[in-house]
Design a protein around this motif. Structure first.
Motif, PDB file in Angstrom:
ATOM      1  N   VAL A  80      39.933  45.931  51.878  1.00 13.37           N
ATOM      2  CA  VAL A  80      40.358  45.894  50.483  1.00 13.37           C
ATOM      3  C   VAL A  80      39.765  44.659  49.811  1.00 13.37           C
ATOM      4  CG1 VAL A  80      42.349  45.666  48.927  1.00 13.37           C
ATOM      5  CG2 VAL A  80      42.541  47.045  51.015  1.00 13.37           C
ATOM      6  N   LEU A  81      39.242  44.831  48.612  1.00 16.54           N
ATOM      7  CA  LEU A  81      38.832  43.703  47.780  1.00 16.54           C
ATOM      8  C   LEU A  81      39.718  43.700  46.551  1.00 16.54           C
ATOM      9  CD1 LEU A  81      36.932  41.354  47.008  1.00 16.54           C
ATOM     10  CD2 LEU A  81      35.448  43.064  45.922  1.00 16.54           C
ATOM     11  N   ALA A  82      40.485  42.621  46.352  1.00 17.09           N
ATOM     12  CA  ALA A  82      41.316  42.462  45.158  1.00 17.09           C
ATOM     13  C   ALA A  82      40.598  41.512  44.214  1.00 17.09           C
ATOM     14  CB  ALA A  82      42.686  41.903  45.535  1.00 17.09           C
ATOM     15  N   VAL A  83      40.310  41.967  42.997  1.00 15.18           N
ATOM     16  CA  VAL A  83      39.631  41.165  41.980  1.00 15.18           C
ATOM     17  C   VAL A  83      40.600  40.946  40.836  1.00 15.18           C
ATOM     18  CG1 VAL A  83      37.659  41.011  40.416  1.00 15.18           C
ATOM     19  CG2 VAL A  83      37.412  42.212  42.598  1.00 15.18           C
ATOM     20  N   MET A  84      40.926  39.698  40.578  1.00 16.74           N
ATOM     21  CA  MET A  84      41.862  39.359  39.507  1.00 16.74           C
ATOM     22  C   MET A  84      41.365  38.126  38.761  1.00 16.74           C
ATOM     23  SD  MET A  84      44.569  41.426  39.565  1.00 16.74           S
ATOM     24  CE  MET A  84      45.232  42.660  40.677  1.00 16.74           C
ATOM     25  N   ALA A  85      41.952  37.875  37.609  1.00 15.32           N
ATOM     26  CA  ALA A  85      41.532  36.760  36.766  1.00 15.32           C
ATOM     27  C   ALA A  85      41.955  35.413  37.325  1.00 15.32           C
ATOM     28  CB  ALA A  85      42.075  36.929  35.350  1.00 15.32           C
ATOM     29  N   HIS A  86      43.206  35.291  37.789  1.00 11.91           N
ATOM     30  CA  HIS A  86      43.762  33.983  38.159  1.00 11.91           C
ATOM     31  C   HIS A  86      44.309  33.961  39.579  1.00 11.91           C
ATOM     32  CE1 HIS A  86      44.859  34.678  33.830  1.00 11.91           C
ATOM     33  NE2 HIS A  86      44.104  33.610  33.735  1.00 11.91           N
TER      34      HIS A  86
ATOM     35  N   HIS B  12      40.365  40.924  51.238  1.00 12.52           N
ATOM     36  CA  HIS B  12      39.438  39.963  50.643  1.00 12.52           C
ATOM     37  C   HIS B  12      39.866  39.750  49.197  1.00 12.52           C
ATOM     38  CE1 HIS B  12      36.526  40.359  53.982  1.00 12.52           C
ATOM     39  NE2 HIS B  12      37.047  41.571  54.048  1.00 12.52           N
ATOM     40  N   TYR B  13      39.863  38.480  48.754  1.00 14.44           N
ATOM     41  CA  TYR B  13      40.294  38.149  47.398  1.00 14.44           C
ATOM     42  C   TYR B  13      39.127  37.553  46.618  1.00 14.44           C
ATOM     43  CZ  TYR B  13      45.304  38.351  48.745  1.00 14.44           C
ATOM     44  OH  TYR B  13      46.544  38.741  49.170  1.00 14.44           O
ATOM     45  N   CYS B  14      38.963  38.001  45.382  1.00 14.41           N
ATOM     46  CA  CYS B  14      37.985  37.419  44.454  1.00 14.41           C
ATOM     47  C   CYS B  14      38.738  37.024  43.186  1.00 14.41           C
ATOM     48  CB  CYS B  14      36.880  38.418  44.141  1.00 14.41           C
ATOM     49  SG  CYS B  14      35.634  37.782  42.996  1.00 14.41           S
ATOM     50  N   LEU B  15      38.819  35.721  42.919  1.00 12.71           N
ATOM     51  CA  LEU B  15      39.503  35.192  41.737  1.00 12.71           C
ATOM     52  C   LEU B  15      38.452  34.689  40.765  1.00 12.71           C
ATOM     53  CD1 LEU B  15      42.495  35.505  42.258  1.00 12.71           C
ATOM     54  CD2 LEU B  15      41.444  34.703  44.347  1.00 12.71           C
TER      55      LEU B  15
ATOM     56  N   ALA C 287      28.351  38.999  39.387  1.00 14.75           N
ATOM     57  CA  ALA C 287      29.032  38.307  40.485  1.00 14.75           C
ATOM     58  C   ALA C 287      30.064  39.213  41.143  1.00 14.75           C
ATOM     59  CB  ALA C 287      29.687  37.029  39.983  1.00 14.75           C
ATOM     60  N   ILE C 288      30.753  40.018  40.381  1.00 11.22           N
ATOM     61  CA  ILE C 288      31.737  40.929  40.962  1.00 11.22           C
ATOM     62  C   ILE C 288      31.023  42.008  41.775  1.00 11.22           C
ATOM     63  CG2 ILE C 288      33.578  42.589  40.481  1.00 11.22           C
ATOM     64  CD1 ILE C 288      34.113  40.934  37.905  1.00 11.22           C
ATOM     65  N   ALA C 289      29.949  42.551  41.233  1.00 11.68           N
ATOM     66  CA  ALA C 289      29.184  43.558  41.968  1.00 11.68           C
ATOM     67  C   ALA C 289      28.652  42.968  43.275  1.00 11.68           C
ATOM     68  CB  ALA C 289      28.031  44.078  41.115  1.00 11.68           C
ATOM     69  N   ARG C 290      28.222  41.715  43.241  1.00  7.37           N
ATOM     70  CA  ARG C 290      27.733  41.047  44.452  1.00  7.37           C
ATOM     71  C   ARG C 290      28.851  40.968  45.504  1.00  7.37           C
ATOM     72  NH1 ARG C 290      25.459  36.660  42.291  1.00  7.37           N
ATOM     73  NH2 ARG C 290      27.408  35.522  42.299  1.00  7.37           N
ATOM     74  N   GLU C 291      30.079  40.646  45.079  1.00 17.27           N
ATOM     75  CA  GLU C 291      31.204  40.582  46.015  1.00 17.27           C
ATOM     76  C   GLU C 291      31.538  41.961  46.569  1.00 17.27           C
ATOM     77  OE1 GLU C 291      33.455  38.121  47.558  1.00 17.27           O
ATOM     78  OE2 GLU C 291      31.457  37.356  47.154  1.00 17.27           O
ATOM     79  N   ILE C 292      31.464  42.976  45.724  1.00 23.84           N
ATOM     80  CA  ILE C 292      31.723  44.337  46.195  1.00 23.84           C
ATOM     81  C   ILE C 292      30.681  44.730  47.246  1.00 23.84           C
ATOM     82  CG2 ILE C 292      31.712  46.781  45.523  1.00 23.84           C
ATOM     83  CD1 ILE C 292      33.024  45.863  42.861  1.00 23.84           C
ATOM     84  N   ARG C 293      29.423  44.395  46.995  1.00 26.28           N
ATOM     85  CA  ARG C 293      28.377  44.710  47.980  1.00 26.28           C
ATOM     86  C   ARG C 293      28.570  43.908  49.267  1.00 26.28           C
ATOM     87  NH1 ARG C 293      25.174  44.694  43.287  1.00 26.28           N
ATOM     88  NH2 ARG C 293      24.490  42.576  43.724  1.00 26.28           N
TER      89      ARG C 293
END
Length: 133
Positions: free
Chosen positions: A10-16, A39-42, A91-97
């Motif tokens: 799982v990749l969670a993408v959030m603002a904060h 996996h977290y992407c802030l 940058a988000i697409a890079r994290e998804i890849r």
């Protein structure tokens, strides 16, 4: 009640920092207990989210990052990406890849406000950018 499948990754993408727990904490907790790799992407460092005038933006950003990692440690989060700013789709697409998740969790970009909650513009922007990625 329908039982949802448990994703492997799982990749969670959030603002904060803290948005994941605030908006999807129950779901993330359930998936963690069932063995999903998290996996977290802030996108931002959350350096303007305090009413304490003694906290500088730099100190607050460091504190928010530490709090996010402490919360994630409860779920054995596999990786963190702190972009430190509102970023674009690349940058988000890079994290998804990089993560190659089965599931991506983000906010609802269409929700603006309800009787007890106002959805921040950066939450909606994070959701829009994530969906576009």
């Amino acid at each position: 009640m329908t039982t949802l499948p448990t994703p492997r990754r799982v990749l969670a993408v959030m603002a904060h920092p803290d948005d994941i727990e605030f908006m999807a904490g129950g779901l993330i907790s359930r998936w963690a207990r069932l063995g999903a790799e998290l996996h977290y992407c802030l996108l931002t460092d959350g350096n303007s989210g305090s009413r304490d005038p003694s906290l500088t933006p730099a100190v607050l950003a460091e504190l928010r990052r530490a709090e996010q990692q402490a919360a994630g440690a409860l779920f054995n989060v596999a990786s963190y990406c702190f972009l430190g700013r509102i970023d674009g789709r690349l940058a988000i697409a890079r994290e998804i890849r990089r993560v190659r998740p089965d599931t991506v969790v983000t906010c609802d970009p269409r929700f603006f406000y309800g009787p007890t909650y106002i959805n921040h513009p950066d939450h909606r922007a994070a959701a829009e950018a994530t969906l576009a990625a």
